[in-house]
Design a protein around this motif. Structure first.
Motif, mmCIF file in Angstrom:
data_model
loop_
_atom_site.group_PDB
_atom_site.id
_atom_site.type_symbol
_atom_site.label_atom_id
_atom_site.label_comp_id
_atom_site.label_asym_id
_atom_site.label_seq_id
_atom_site.Cartn_x
_atom_site.Cartn_y
_atom_site.Cartn_z
ATOM 1 N N TRP A 221 5.211 -21.510 -68.690
ATOM 2 C CA TRP A 221 4.243 -20.976 -67.728
ATOM 3 C C TRP A 221 4.099 -19.466 -67.904
ATOM 4 O O TRP A 221 2.997 -18.936 -67.974
ATOM 5 N N ARG A 222 5.235 -18.762 -67.978
ATOM 6 C CA ARG A 222 5.189 -17.300 -68.149
ATOM 7 C C ARG A 222 4.468 -16.929 -69.438
ATOM 8 O O ARG A 222 3.669 -15.982 -69.469
ATOM 9 N N GLY A 229 -3.691 -13.283 -69.728
ATOM 10 C CA GLY A 229 -3.949 -11.909 -69.321
ATOM 11 C C GLY A 229 -4.482 -11.018 -70.421
ATOM 12 O O GLY A 229 -4.816 -9.851 -70.167
ATOM 13 N N ILE A 230 -4.599 -11.533 -71.640
ATOM 14 C CA ILE A 230 -5.083 -10.734 -72.764
ATOM 15 C C ILE A 230 -6.604 -10.628 -72.769
ATOM 16 O O ILE A 230 -7.172 -9.618 -73.176
ATOM 17 N N GLU A 250 -14.644 -14.337 -66.577
ATOM 18 C CA GLU A 250 -13.359 -14.949 -66.214
ATOM 19 C C GLU A 250 -13.537 -15.961 -65.090
ATOM 20 O O GLU A 250 -12.910 -17.023 -65.086
ATOM 21 N N CYS A 251 -14.387 -15.646 -64.123
ATOM 22 C CA CYS A 251 -14.631 -16.582 -63.024
ATOM 23 C C CYS A 251 -15.298 -17.854 -63.526
ATOM 24 O O CYS A 251 -14.927 -18.972 -63.122
ATOM 25 N N LEU A 252 -16.281 -17.703 -64.398
ATOM 26 C CA LEU A 252 -16.959 -18.880 -64.950
ATOM 27 C C LEU A 252 -16.001 -19.726 -65.782
ATOM 28 O O LEU A 252 -16.031 -20.960 -65.719
ATOM 29 N N LYS A 253 -15.153 -19.056 -66.559
ATOM 30 C CA LYS A 253 -14.190 -19.784 -67.380
ATOM 31 C C LYS A 253 -13.189 -20.538 -66.511
ATOM 32 O O LYS A 253 -12.865 -21.699 -66.778
ATOM 33 N N ILE A 300 -5.621 -19.474 -66.108
ATOM 34 C CA ILE A 300 -6.450 -18.960 -65.015
ATOM 35 C C ILE A 300 -5.724 -17.845 -64.270
ATOM 36 O O ILE A 300 -6.280 -16.766 -64.016
ATOM 37 N N VAL A 301 -4.453 -18.094 -63.939
ATOM 38 C CA VAL A 301 -3.657 -17.061 -63.251
ATOM 39 C C VAL A 301 -3.570 -15.809 -64.112
ATOM 40 O O VAL A 301 -3.769 -14.684 -63.634
#
Length: 319
Positions: A221-222, A229-230, A250-253, A300-301
């Motif tokens: 997960w990490r 985050g890249i 990012e929101c659409l993805k 997503i996170v």
């Protein structure tokens, strides 16, 4: 185009020095096995350089290999991610040919022997095949399946585990892009830059470098959150997209990823395809579906964390 190759005085021109660059950040669980594998490679001369940003015991472990010739560069402050570490390693290297490994890679003893004929024939950089060592665990099996699926759709890769190039060629294109307000890495951009500059590429899928995938849910997960985050800093700092556009993307993805599970069919079809590339075949469908869900949620996170880091840098005046 072929870069001018500098030679280290006193070395056999027909048996060049290979420099192995390993960036490391909190890799105490893996680094010793990687160094052992590197030292076991049947090639002389070679140098091994670890560029370390760790706060765990990694530098102490690496220091224990000093009497076997392993060089440690410990950076107290990581300003530019693992790509910056790779660049620093290349700049400090002495070899004509540099090999970039990760701290969880396990090169085989004949790896350098098999690379050398390509450089002897005029290659400037060589892309090999990445394979997963620990396929006995779910996350390793899933990574192997996703890698095989990607290979089936990528005809001309620019990066792999065990990527290598002439040091002079890397210097000519400016090494890896880095030194942005938000540390991140897009390693394949070095291969892209070498290609655009006209350097000669060789892809040899018969040479493989095995790597270890995080074996627990928490560590996997990490890892995937970090990967997620890249994207935002890459789009903002390298593709030069405004933050609002990056945020929208990012929101659409994220929405597409969530929708694929709500609609069931897209996620199920992907899991079926992934299962077909694994040793268990269609029997692995439930595992691939679960692993896909974990990966997508972690990405997503990570994506939103990346957005937050870019926004934070902008607020402090770092563009």
């Amino acid at each position: 185009m072929s870069g001018t190759t500098g030679r280290v005085e006193g070395l056999d021109p027909d048996h060049p020095l290979f420099s192995i660059i390993i960036p490391a950040r909190n890799e105490a669980a893996d680094i010793a096995a990687t160094l052992d594998a590197c030292l076991a490679m049947d090639w002389d001369p070679k140098e091994i350089i670890v560029v370390d940003d760790s706060v765990d015991e990694t530098p102490l472990i690496v220091a224990g290999y000093a009497d076997r010739g392993v060089k440690l560069i410990h950076r107290e402050l990581n300003r530019n991610g693992c790509c910056g570490a790779r660049t620093l390693g290349m700049q400090r290297a002495q070899g004509e040919i540099v090999v970039v490994l990760n701290a969880d890679d396990r090169p085989r003893p004949d790896f350098l022997q098999r690379l050398y004929p390509h450089y002897q024939s005029g290659a400037d950089y060589v892309v090999v095949r990445s394979t997963v060592l620990n396929q006995d665990v779910l996350w390793g099996k899933f990574a192997a399946a996703t890698g095989a699926l990607a290979e089936s759709t990528t005809a001309d890769p620019e990066w792999s585990e065990g990527f290598s190039c002439r040091r002079s060629a890397a210097a000519q294109v400016g090494y890896f892009p880095g030194d942005f307000p938000v540390p991140f890495c897009r390693d394949y951009l070095l291969g892209v830059a070498l290609n655009l500059a006209g350097f000669k590429k060789v892809v040899d899928a018969s040479i493989s470098v095995e790597h270890v995938v995080p074996s627990t849910l928490a560590s996997y997960w990490r890892n995937q959150v970090w990967r997620g985050g890249i994207t935002a800093p890459f789009l903002h700092y390298i593709r030069r997209l405004p933050w609002s556009t990056v945020a929208l993307r990012e929101c659409l993805k994220a929405g597409r990823r969530v929708a694929s599970y709500l609609l069931v069919v897209p996620a199920a079809w992907r899991a079926v395809r992934l299962a077909s590339y694994g040793p268990g075949g269609r029997r692995d469908f439930p595992r691939m579906l679960v692993a896909s869900l974990v990966q997508d949620m972690a990405l997503i996170v990570g994506g939103f964390k990346g957005l937050g880091r870019v926004r934070g840098a902008m607020r402090t005046g770092q563009r």
